[in-house]
Design an enzyme around this catalytic site. Sequence first.
Site, PDB file in Angstrom:
ATOM      1  N   GLY A   1     -88.552 -25.193  49.167  1.00 16.59           N
ATOM      2  CA  GLY A   1     -87.644 -25.860  48.237  1.00 16.59           C
ATOM      3  C   GLY A   1     -88.302 -26.350  46.965  1.00 16.59           C
ATOM      4  O   GLY A   1     -87.679 -27.089  46.190  1.00 16.59           O
TER       5      GLY A   1
ATOM      6  N   GLY B   1     -90.790 -20.234  48.883  1.00 20.34           N
ATOM      7  CA  GLY B   1     -90.281 -18.892  48.603  1.00 20.34           C
ATOM      8  C   GLY B   1     -90.232 -18.733  47.094  1.00 20.34           C
ATOM      9  O   GLY B   1     -91.050 -18.052  46.466  1.00 20.34           O
TER      10      GLY B   1
ATOM     11  N   CYS C   1     -65.774  -7.415  37.305  1.00 19.36           N
ATOM     12  CA  CYS C   1     -64.396  -7.825  37.056  1.00 19.36           C
ATOM     13  C   CYS C   1     -64.156  -9.286  37.422  1.00 19.36           C
ATOM     14  O   CYS C   1     -63.351  -9.582  38.317  1.00 19.36           O
ATOM     15  CB  CYS C   1     -63.467  -6.903  37.833  1.00 19.36           C
ATOM     16  SG  CYS C   1     -63.727  -5.191  37.394  1.00 19.36           S
TER      17      CYS C   1
ATOM     18  N   TYR D   1     -84.410 -14.777  44.941  1.00 20.67           N
ATOM     19  CA  TYR D   1     -82.960 -14.875  45.182  1.00 20.67           C
ATOM     20  C   TYR D   1     -82.151 -14.066  44.162  1.00 20.67           C
ATOM     21  O   TYR D   1     -81.055 -14.454  43.784  1.00 20.67           O
ATOM     22  CB  TYR D   1     -82.499 -16.345  45.206  1.00 20.67           C
ATOM     23  CG  TYR D   1     -83.260 -17.150  46.230  1.00 20.67           C
ATOM     24  CD1 TYR D   1     -83.002 -17.009  47.585  1.00 20.67           C
ATOM     25  CD2 TYR D   1     -84.259 -18.039  45.842  1.00 20.67           C
ATOM     26  CE1 TYR D   1     -83.725 -17.720  48.532  1.00 20.67           C
ATOM     27  CE2 TYR D   1     -84.982 -18.755  46.780  1.00 20.67           C
ATOM     28  CZ  TYR D   1     -84.707 -18.585  48.128  1.00 20.67           C
ATOM     29  OH  TYR D   1     -85.423 -19.291  49.063  1.00 20.67           O
TER      30      TYR D   1
HETATM   31  C1  LIG Z   1     -86.067 -23.099  56.298  1.00 22.80           C
HETATM   32  C2  LIG Z   1     -86.366 -22.701  54.908  1.00 22.80           C
HETATM   33  N1  LIG Z   1     -87.653 -22.636  54.525  1.00 22.80           N
HETATM   34  C3  LIG Z   1     -87.990 -22.267  53.275  1.00 22.80           C
HETATM   35  C4  LIG Z   1     -87.032 -21.932  52.349  1.00 22.80           C
HETATM   36  C5  LIG Z   1     -87.463 -21.495  50.987  1.00 22.80           C
HETATM   37  O1  LIG Z   1     -86.952 -22.265  49.986  1.00 22.80           O
HETATM   38  P1  LIG Z   1     -87.481 -22.054  48.485  1.00 22.80           P
HETATM   39  O2  LIG Z   1     -87.367 -20.615  48.186  1.00 22.80           O
HETATM   40  O3  LIG Z   1     -86.561 -22.874  47.665  1.00 22.80           O
HETATM   41  O4  LIG Z   1     -88.892 -22.524  48.476  1.00 22.80           O
HETATM   42  C6  LIG Z   1     -85.668 -22.011  52.693  1.00 22.80           C
HETATM   43  C7  LIG Z   1     -84.625 -21.692  51.717  1.00 22.80           C
HETATM   44  O5  LIG Z   1     -83.462 -21.727  51.903  1.00 22.80           O
HETATM   45  C8  LIG Z   1     -85.332 -22.396  54.019  1.00 22.80           C
HETATM   46  O6  LIG Z   1     -84.058 -22.450  54.414  1.00 22.80           O
END
Ligand SMILES: Cc1ncc(COP(=O)(O)O)c(C=O)c1O
Length: 419
Positions: free
Chosen positions: A236, A280, A347, A377
């Site tokens: 996150g 991520g 659309c 994403y």
């Molecule tokens: C359990 C868990 N870990 C890690 C992540 C990765 O989050 P981010 O890409 O925002 O670091 C997420 C994203 O939804 C998640 O649900």
Amino acid sequence: MNIWPLTADSPSAVGGVPLTEIAERFGTPAYVIDEEHVRHRCRDYRKALHPHRVAYAGKAFLCRAMVRWVHEEGLDLDVCSGGELALARSVGFPPERILLHGNGKTPEDLAAAFDYGVGRIVVDSVGEVARVAALAGGRRHPQKVLVRVTPAVDPQVHRAMATGVEDQKFGLSLASGAAADAVRRVLGQPSLTLAGLHCHIGSQIREPDGYATAARRLVAFMAELGGLPELDLGGGHAVAYRPDEHGLDVQTFADRVLGAVAEECAAWGIPEPELTVEPGRAIVAAAGVTLYRVLAVKQGVRTFVVVDGGMSDNPRPALYGSRYTVARVGRRTGAAELPMTVVGRHCEAGDVIAADVPLPADVRAGDLLAVPCTGAYHHAMASNYNQVARPPVIAVRGGRAWPLVRRETSEDLIRRDVG
Ligand SMILES: Cc1ncc(COP(=O)(O)O)c(C=O)c1O
């Protein structure tokens, strides 16, 4: 803050390859990904968190090359479906370094996890404990599980991104006793080992305070259980999508959170757990640039610049109101910049890529546009809305560009239509 890949030379080249050349060779729209940037971010995380663990959250962007890169950089891998696991398995990512997540794991997800022997399964509901235990029953070693806890921390982000508050679908509430119930059930299953606790408080979190609070709450819960070997604080971590924004600095995060865990463990008199963090977006977002070709420019109440992609390759503006910057590449005319709204070809009136962004007044059909910070994403969330085929993913490094994922074709889409 810089929002382009580390190897970007202004917006005109990435990884030593001119973006115009990539567009010519591979067509548009196309996702470009800078391998060096990804590797660099992996190293930043490993260094800041050493000797703790870093697991790349595959949901942000996954393909076989990405699995290899994070493996070579020594990260673990977090997957949340049998599909992500199959990709990891296809290149031999070590199973013991994989965590399986999911608030709703299908029987197939769990069967695939046991078949490959993943290291940890993160339990997300009370009923899941018995299902996982039953599958683990036939094995020689107990299956390690983490219990995903909802710590009631509000990270002050978009509602769809707040996953540590009580009123949402993920995790087991600390306050209601659901987490304690799940822990009791895990401890009651001889085929399971409670390795530790997990939480993930949300996405695009810019300050470390919420993580420190969540960590303290989870350590206090661990203390009630007499201590546990592992604490996974999820991902996150925010990145900057536009130059005036800032992301979460990983060293600041590490100092603050490791400090909070150490302090809390000392106060409760329990040993410090091994930490895992699961970034991520922070690993891959700024490694990516999306290239579009302008199809039309329409003057009206505002100026619309219509491109050959849109919400099928980037649904984030429609989902979360995300904002981006856009740059024209390849044609420099010195024209003054005016505010324009870059829209897709789908659309939906909400098919907007970037509203009111400055672009040269003489932008016209055929121009090439680049949207930075589109590595996370985007490909992972792409759809086939309007039967539009998904763009390729092109890697760049050291002056070379090569496809990681080929462009989808109409034939690919028709092949699935077996009626
Ligand atoms: C359990 C868990 N870990 C890690 C992540 C990765 O989050 P981010 O890409 O925002 O670091 C997420 C994203 O939804 C998640 O649900």
